[in-house]
Design an enzyme around this catalytic site. Structure first.
Site, PDB file in Angstrom:
ATOM      1  N   ASP A   4      53.348  -6.194 -30.617  1.00  0.00           N
ATOM      2  CA  ASP A   4      51.972  -6.348 -30.132  1.00  0.00           C
ATOM      3  C   ASP A   4      52.022  -7.331 -28.959  1.00  0.00           C
ATOM      4  O   ASP A   4      52.443  -8.479 -29.131  1.00  0.00           O
ATOM      5  CB  ASP A   4      51.109  -6.874 -31.294  1.00  0.00           C
ATOM      6  N   ASP A 104      48.591  -1.653 -26.119  1.00  0.00           N
ATOM      7  CA  ASP A 104      49.532  -2.786 -26.186  1.00  0.00           C
ATOM      8  C   ASP A 104      50.260  -2.926 -27.521  1.00  0.00           C
ATOM      9  O   ASP A 104      50.770  -3.992 -27.831  1.00  0.00           O
ATOM     10  CB  ASP A 104      48.818  -4.094 -25.793  1.00  0.00           C
ATOM     11  N   GLU A 105      50.304  -1.840 -28.304  1.00  0.00           N
ATOM     12  CA  GLU A 105      51.017  -1.914 -29.581  1.00  0.00           C
ATOM     13  C   GLU A 105      51.886  -0.687 -29.812  1.00  0.00           C
ATOM     14  O   GLU A 105      51.531   0.413 -29.401  1.00  0.00           O
ATOM     15  CB  GLU A 105      50.012  -1.997 -30.751  1.00  0.00           C
TER      16      GLU A 105
END
Ligand code: TTP
Ligand code: CA
Length: 361
Positions: A4, A104-105
């Site tokens: 993350d 974003d993960e």
């Protein structure tokens, strides 16, 4: 592993403008109603010290930061998407199987390359963090565990720039004291329902029987919570389906059947589709136009390209040609709206046959 990126949009803004790095940074979504109306998209960790969080009104963030030299920047989503795409490409090369779950993960299955050795997984995670930092100057937090649920909970354990390893024998000890809200999928509503059952920690949750959970949450969420509270999860890391096409459509300034009148709009649409391709690291094999006429009928015309492409100029030239041919073939057609579509998408780069031939020499 679950990775993350830390305060992602804020880190992107800091990299675009390094003078922001020392300051609290607040990324804002302005609603446009008044100069300051809107909400906070995210804030860097410096701003979070003052209580600034995603979702609060910008006006409230300004109050919280009134005594410091803070930066308020508008959200620039296309730019973050491009950074994200490049980072995801780095991650993909470091995994046996890869699954991006948001901008974003991502999950990285490293079972094979580490032969299920957790020390090797830690080294692999450090290498991933190093690569992302070196190439894109972005820090990430990584969680490592025997399955996705544990890895995801672990990545949130020590942010920013964290690395949390949970070995199979440590799962119960790791999960027990955590609040139920740390389980992915447990939001405010589920938390509330559990608190009515006097459950606030994962340990307490794991003491509830499956029947009461299914009764309270339904079969699928109930069963998931029962298993997650025990650290059980067998969902595989799998590549998500790729988009198969990108299209953009817009209304012409004036209705027309003169091809030249459509060229400025086609340039805009082609560039936008091209940017989408580039940001996704994909190339297209064919280009189409979507013509919507004044009688609201919809017509498609498409053409295969000679080679894979991401090039706005190639897409534009093809769309122009298709528009000219379409208008010639339909003497009564008057255009009202026009779209450009790129399809036959692949992750390969768009080398021409000639350059392929030359590099093979
Ligand atoms: P998150 O991963 O939730 O947040 P983050 O990366 O900013 O911070 P953290 O270090 O805690 O992971 O979300 C990723 C991006 O999504 C974030 O940078 C901005 C955007 N976002 C919003 O626009 N609105 C929101 O309410 C949230 C939660 C995120
Ligand atoms: Ca994040």
């Amino acid at each position: 592993m679950h990775l993350d990126l830390d305060s992602f949009y804020a880190q992107c803004e800091e990299n675009a403008n390094p003078s922001l790095k020392a300051k609290p940074v607040v990324v804002c979504v302005y609603s446009g109603r008044t100069a300051e109306s809107g909400a906070v998209s995210t804030a860097n960790y410096e701003a979070r010290k003052y209580g600034v969080r995603a979702g609060i009104p910008i006006v409230r963030a300004k109050k919280l930061l009134e005594s410091v030299d803070a930066a308020f920047v508008p959200m620039n989503h296309l730019y973050y998407e491009q950074v994200s795409e490049r980072i995801m490409e780095i991650l993909r090369t470091q995994a046996d199987a890869f699954e991006q779950t948001s901008i974003d993960e991502a999950f990285l299955d490293v079972s094979k390359r580490t032969a299920l050795n957790f020390d090797a997984a830690r080294s692999a995670a450090l290498e991933v963090k190093k690569q992302v930092l070196m190439q894109e100057s972005v820090t990430a937090s990584i969680g490592i565990g025997p399955n996705k649920v544990i890895a995801k909970i672990a990545s949130d354990q020590s942010k920013p720039d964290g690395l949390t390893l949970v070995r199979p024998e440590e799962v119960t000890q790791f999960l027990s004291p955590l609040p139920v809200s740390r389980i992915p999928g447990v939001g405010k509503k589920a938390e509330e329902k559990l608190s009515q059952l006097s459950v606030s920690t994962i340990s307490q949750l794991s003491n509830l029987g499956p029947a009461i959970l299914v009764e309270t949450f339904g079969k699928s969420l109930g069963a998931y919570l029962y298993r997650a509270s025990r650290g059980e999860d067998d969902d595989p890391v799998k590549e998500r389906e790729q988009p198969t096409q990108f299209s953009r459509i817009a209304t012409l300034k004036e209705n027309t059947r003169r091809a030249e009148d459509t060229f400025p709009l086609l340039t805009e649409l082609a560039n936008s589709v091209s940017a989408k391709l580039v940001s996704h690291g994909m190339s297209c094999k064919s280009v189409a136009i979507i013509a919507i006429l004044t009688d609201l009928s919809i017509h498609n015309r498409s053409k295969m390209l000679e080679s894979l492409s991401t090039d706005g100029k190639v897409i534009e030239a093809t769309a122009r040609q298709l528009t000219q041919e379409f208008l010639q073939s339909k003497p009564d057609a008057v255009l009202r709206r026009l779209g450009v579509r790129a399809s036959g998408l692949t992750r390969e780069t768009g080398q021409t046959n000639m350059s392929k031939f030359l590099t093979a020499q």
